[in-house]
Design a protein around this motif. Sequence first.
Motif, PDB file in Angstrom:
ATOM      1  N   VAL A 165      32.702  -9.383 -14.912  1.00 14.36           N
ATOM      2  CA  VAL A 165      34.191  -9.794 -14.602  1.00 14.36           C
ATOM      3  C   VAL A 165      34.150 -11.326 -14.354  1.00 14.36           C
ATOM      4  CG1 VAL A 165      35.976  -9.056 -13.135  1.00 14.36           C
ATOM      5  CG2 VAL A 165      34.077  -7.241 -13.705  1.00 14.36           C
ATOM      6  N   THR A 166      34.880 -11.924 -15.080  1.00 12.17           N
ATOM      7  CA  THR A 166      34.841 -13.517 -15.244  1.00 12.17           C
ATOM      8  C   THR A 166      36.312 -13.959 -14.813  1.00 12.17           C
ATOM      9  OG1 THR A 166      35.260 -13.396 -17.426  1.00 12.17           O
ATOM     10  CG2 THR A 166      32.796 -13.554 -16.634  1.00 12.17           C
ATOM     11  N   ASP A 167      36.625 -13.877 -13.755  1.00 11.38           N
ATOM     12  CA  ASP A 167      38.037 -14.423 -13.432  1.00 11.38           C
ATOM     13  C   ASP A 167      38.076 -16.007 -13.243  1.00 11.38           C
ATOM     14  OD1 ASP A 167      39.983 -12.196 -13.199  1.00 11.38           O
ATOM     15  OD2 ASP A 167      38.896 -11.408 -11.687  1.00 11.38           O
ATOM     16  N   CYS A 216      42.055 -23.876 -26.164  1.00 11.13           N
ATOM     17  CA  CYS A 216      41.061 -23.629 -25.257  1.00 11.13           C
ATOM     18  C   CYS A 216      39.493 -24.176 -25.799  1.00 11.13           C
ATOM     19  CB  CYS A 216      40.852 -22.377 -25.176  1.00 11.13           C
ATOM     20  SG  CYS A 216      42.227 -21.628 -24.117  1.00 11.13           S
ATOM     21  N   ALA A 217      39.514 -24.890 -27.102  1.00 14.05           N
ATOM     22  CA  ALA A 217      38.248 -25.217 -27.742  1.00 14.05           C
ATOM     23  C   ALA A 217      37.331 -26.150 -26.835  1.00 14.05           C
ATOM     24  CB  ALA A 217      38.560 -26.116 -29.179  1.00 14.05           C
ATOM     25  N   TRP A 218      36.156 -26.268 -27.128  1.00 11.84           N
ATOM     26  CA  TRP A 218      35.211 -27.215 -26.122  1.00 11.84           C
ATOM     27  C   TRP A 218      35.482 -28.432 -26.682  1.00 11.84           C
ATOM     28  CZ3 TRP A 218      33.024 -26.053 -21.816  1.00 11.84           C
ATOM     29  CH2 TRP A 218      32.030 -26.928 -21.299  1.00 11.84           C
ATOM     30  N   ARG A 219      35.876 -29.400 -25.636  1.00 17.37           N
ATOM     31  CA  ARG A 219      36.022 -30.820 -25.786  1.00 17.37           C
ATOM     32  C   ARG A 219      35.451 -31.782 -24.751  1.00 17.37           C
ATOM     33  NH1 ARG A 219      42.422 -30.824 -26.108  1.00 17.37           N
ATOM     34  NH2 ARG A 219      42.090 -29.105 -24.893  1.00 17.37           N
ATOM     35  N   HIS A 220      34.685 -31.123 -24.093  1.00  8.84           N
ATOM     36  CA  HIS A 220      33.887 -31.960 -23.015  1.00  8.84           C
ATOM     37  C   HIS A 220      32.832 -32.704 -23.698  1.00  8.84           C
ATOM     38  CE1 HIS A 220      35.786 -30.870 -19.122  1.00  8.84           C
ATOM     39  NE2 HIS A 220      35.805 -29.560 -19.402  1.00  8.84           N
ATOM     40  N   PRO A 221      32.493 -33.722 -23.271  1.00 11.05           N
ATOM     41  CA  PRO A 221      31.186 -34.571 -23.570  1.00 11.05           C
ATOM     42  C   PRO A 221      29.898 -33.987 -22.608  1.00 11.05           C
ATOM     43  CG  PRO A 221      32.520 -35.950 -22.098  1.00 11.05           C
ATOM     44  CD  PRO A 221      33.523 -34.885 -22.283  1.00 11.05           C
ATOM     45  N   GLU A 243      34.816 -17.563 -14.677  1.00 10.41           N
ATOM     46  CA  GLU A 243      35.075 -18.568 -15.891  1.00 10.41           C
ATOM     47  C   GLU A 243      35.512 -19.889 -15.479  1.00 10.41           C
ATOM     48  OE1 GLU A 243      37.223 -18.811 -20.233  1.00 10.41           O
ATOM     49  OE2 GLU A 243      38.103 -17.179 -18.898  1.00 10.41           O
ATOM     50  N   VAL A 244      34.736 -20.880 -15.499  1.00 11.26           N
ATOM     51  CA  VAL A 244      34.863 -22.131 -15.173  1.00 11.26           C
ATOM     52  C   VAL A 244      35.905 -22.886 -16.140  1.00 11.26           C
ATOM     53  CG1 VAL A 244      33.874 -24.249 -14.580  1.00 11.26           C
ATOM     54  CG2 VAL A 244      32.451 -22.252 -14.199  1.00 11.26           C
ATOM     55  N   THR A 245      37.256 -23.051 -15.673  1.00 17.10           N
ATOM     56  CA  THR A 245      38.113 -23.271 -16.413  1.00 17.10           C
ATOM     57  C   THR A 245      38.693 -24.815 -16.411  1.00 17.10           C
ATOM     58  OG1 THR A 245      38.638 -20.934 -16.172  1.00 17.10           O
ATOM     59  CG2 THR A 245      40.320 -22.489 -17.223  1.00 17.10           C
ATOM     60  N   THR A 246      38.682 -25.479 -17.525  1.00 20.35           N
ATOM     61  CA  THR A 246      39.545 -26.870 -17.415  1.00 20.35           C
ATOM     62  C   THR A 246      40.327 -27.055 -18.740  1.00 20.35           C
ATOM     63  OG1 THR A 246      37.866 -28.003 -18.485  1.00 20.35           O
ATOM     64  CG2 THR A 246      37.373 -27.488 -16.192  1.00 20.35           C
ATOM     65  N   ASP A 247      41.133 -28.154 -18.563  1.00 23.89           N
ATOM     66  CA  ASP A 247      41.872 -28.337 -19.937  1.00 23.89           C
ATOM     67  C   ASP A 247      40.938 -28.641 -20.845  1.00 23.89           C
ATOM     68  OD1 ASP A 247      43.943 -28.485 -18.160  1.00 23.89           O
ATOM     69  OD2 ASP A 247      44.411 -30.445 -18.475  1.00 23.89           O
ATOM     70  N   LEU A 248      39.702 -29.138 -20.949  1.00 28.43           N
ATOM     71  CA  LEU A 248      38.843 -29.648 -21.948  1.00 28.43           C
ATOM     72  C   LEU A 248      37.874 -28.513 -22.362  1.00 28.43           C
ATOM     73  CD1 LEU A 248      38.136 -33.248 -20.995  1.00 28.43           C
ATOM     74  CD2 LEU A 248      39.914 -32.257 -22.656  1.00 28.43           C
ATOM     75  N   GLY A 249      38.112 -27.200 -22.075  1.00 28.88           N
ATOM     76  CA  GLY A 249      37.042 -26.198 -22.243  1.00 28.88           C
ATOM     77  C   GLY A 249      36.745 -25.236 -20.971  1.00 28.88           C
ATOM     78  N   HIS A 250      36.291 -24.035 -21.385  1.00 33.92           N
ATOM     79  CA  HIS A 250      35.746 -23.017 -20.346  1.00 33.92           C
ATOM     80  C   HIS A 250      34.644 -22.588 -20.589  1.00 33.92           C
ATOM     81  CE1 HIS A 250      40.387 -21.350 -20.639  1.00 33.92           C
ATOM     82  NE2 HIS A 250      40.497 -22.802 -20.535  1.00 33.92           N
ATOM     83  N   ALA A 251      33.872 -22.139 -19.612  1.00 33.26           N
ATOM     84  CA  ALA A 251      32.511 -21.843 -19.880  1.00 33.26           C
ATOM     85  C   ALA A 251      32.317 -20.549 -18.552  1.00 33.26           C
ATOM     86  CB  ALA A 251      31.522 -22.972 -19.356  1.00 33.26           C
ATOM     87  N   ASN A 252      31.653 -19.517 -19.002  1.00 28.07           N
ATOM     88  CA  ASN A 252      31.152 -18.452 -18.054  1.00 28.07           C
ATOM     89  C   ASN A 252      30.058 -18.805 -17.290  1.00 28.07           C
ATOM     90  OD1 ASN A 252      33.542 -16.927 -18.520  1.00 28.07           O
ATOM     91  ND2 ASN A 252      32.640 -15.502 -20.021  1.00 28.07           N
ATOM     92  N   ALA A 253      30.093 -18.440 -15.969  1.00 31.29           N
ATOM     93  CA  ALA A 253      28.962 -18.790 -15.140  1.00 31.29           C
ATOM     94  C   ALA A 253      28.549 -17.056 -14.741  1.00 31.29           C
ATOM     95  CB  ALA A 253      28.962 -19.613 -13.940  1.00 31.29           C
ATOM     96  N   TYR A 254      27.217 -16.712 -15.051  1.00 34.12           N
ATOM     97  CA  TYR A 254      26.955 -15.218 -14.855  1.00 34.12           C
ATOM     98  C   TYR A 254      25.840 -15.381 -13.546  1.00 34.12           C
ATOM     99  CZ  TYR A 254      28.784 -14.556 -19.465  1.00 34.12           C
ATOM    100  OH  TYR A 254      29.709 -14.651 -20.596  1.00 34.12           O
ATOM    101  N   GLY A 255      26.100 -14.373 -12.725  1.00 32.21           N
ATOM    102  CA  GLY A 255      25.389 -14.129 -11.802  1.00 32.21           C
ATOM    103  C   GLY A 255      25.881 -14.179 -10.389  1.00 32.21           C
ATOM    104  N   ASP A 256      25.187 -13.406  -9.417  1.00 34.99           N
ATOM    105  CA  ASP A 256      25.807 -13.845  -8.086  1.00 34.99           C
ATOM    106  C   ASP A 256      25.325 -14.925  -7.397  1.00 34.99           C
ATOM    107  OD1 ASP A 256      26.896 -13.135  -5.594  1.00 34.99           O
ATOM    108  OD2 ASP A 256      25.325 -11.514  -4.964  1.00 34.99           O
TER     109      ASP A 256
END
Length: 409
Positions: free
Chosen positions: A185-187, A260-265, A213-226
Motif C-alpha cells: 500500500v503506497t499512498d 509521470c515519467a522519471w526526469r530527475h537527475p 509513493e514519494v511523489t514529485t513533478d519530475l517523477g515518482h518512487a516507491n519506498a518499501y518497508g516500515d
Amino acid sequence: MTAIRGAWTLDDRIRGPVREVPVELPPGTAAVTVRLSYDRSAGTLDLGCSGPGGFRGWSGGARSEFTIGPMWATPGYLPGEIEPGVWSVLLGLYRVPAEGLPYEISVIPHRRPPAMPRDHPVAGVRVPRVQHREPAASRRGLPGLEGLRWLAGDLHAHTTHSDGSLGVHELACLAADRGLDFLAVTDHNTVSHHAELAAASALAGLLLVPGQEVTTDLGHANAYGDIGWVDFRTGPDEWAKTVRERGGVLSVNHPVAVDCAWRHPWAAERPRVAELWHWSWWDRTWGAPLAWGQAWAEDVVVVGGGDFHRPEEGHPPGAPTTWVLADPAAGAEGVVAAVAEGRTAVSAAPDGPLLLRHGDEFLAIDADGLVLWGPETRAVVRGERAAFPAGPGTHRLETPANEVMALCT
C-alpha cells in the motif's frame, strides 16, 4: 477562523514546487481544520501540513479539506496532540496557469475535538464479502527453494489516504479475492495508512507491505518497508540515502509513463529496483520500458505495479503481478528483502504465463509456444512447463509478435 488569500504565479512554481504558508495555532487548540479553495478548472494545488513537531500529512490534489485531532485525522494525515505555535499549510504548485492562480486558505481551530465522521475508516469498516482463493503459488504448483517460496502480489496501490477510492480494508479484501499473497500500500507522500495495515491484513488473509509513493513533478518512487515518512521535498539522492539507512527499498516508478515519467537527475548511485511493468504498458510490443531499464542499470531489478486507485478504472490489483521468492515466515519484511536481493519476476496477471529464475534454471510456466529472450538466450518454449539454463540479465517471454508476456530479473 483565519482566512489567508493570495495568488500563485508561474514564477512561484518554477522557484519551488512546494510552498509553506505559516499559520499560528494558539495554546488550547484541540484540533484544526484547514480548507483550501481555488478554481480547479484553472489549475491544481496539492495540500499537506506540518506542525512544530514535524510532518503531519499530505493529500495532494485529492482533497480540499482536512482535520487533525488528538485521536483521529482525515485519511492521509496523522492524528495526535495539536502543538501550539507556528504550523505550515503545505501547498504543491502542481499546475499553475500563466495568468496565475488565486487561492484562499481557511484555518479553523477547535477548542474541542470535532466528532469523527461516520464514514471515517476508524469509525467502522465497510468491506465486501471475501471469497478467499488458494494462494497463487500453490494453485499453480510452483516449487519452493531452500525454505523460500514464490509469492504473488502487487507493489503499487492507493487508498483513501491519498487519491484512491477504497479504504485499506476494502483494498486488502479486493486483493485477496484476486488470489494475491501480498500487496504493498503506497499512498502518495504519507504513511498515515500504515496504522491500518495489521488489522486489514488479518481480516483479508494476505500480507500488506508498508510503503509510500514519494511523489514529485519530475517523477515518482516507491519506498518499501516500515521506515517512517520520506521527505519528498528533498530530492532522489536524499530519498535513496534515507531509505537505505532505515533498511527499506526504493523503486523508481513507471519511468516512461507520460507526464509521470522519471526526469530527475541522479548524482549518487542509482537504486537497482525499477517498476518497468506498469499497468499503463498496455501495448507490450512497445519496447521503451525495457530499453530504459537496460540503460538504467546492468543489474536492474524488475518489478511491476498495478497502481490501483479505483475499481472503475478497469485494472485491479495484480495487473501486472509481481512475484517474489521470499521466506513466508518473515511476513512483509520477507517481501521487502526479496525485492532488495532481486528475487523477482513479473507476469500480466496471477494466472498468466510466468518466467521464474529458480536457482540455476529458468522455469517457464503456462508458456507453450512463447519465445524466451535474454542477453544470450533464444529459445521457443515447448509444453506447459519447461526448464532452461539460467543466464545473466533480465529475461522475458514474448509472443511471436513480440508482445511481452512475462519478465524475470
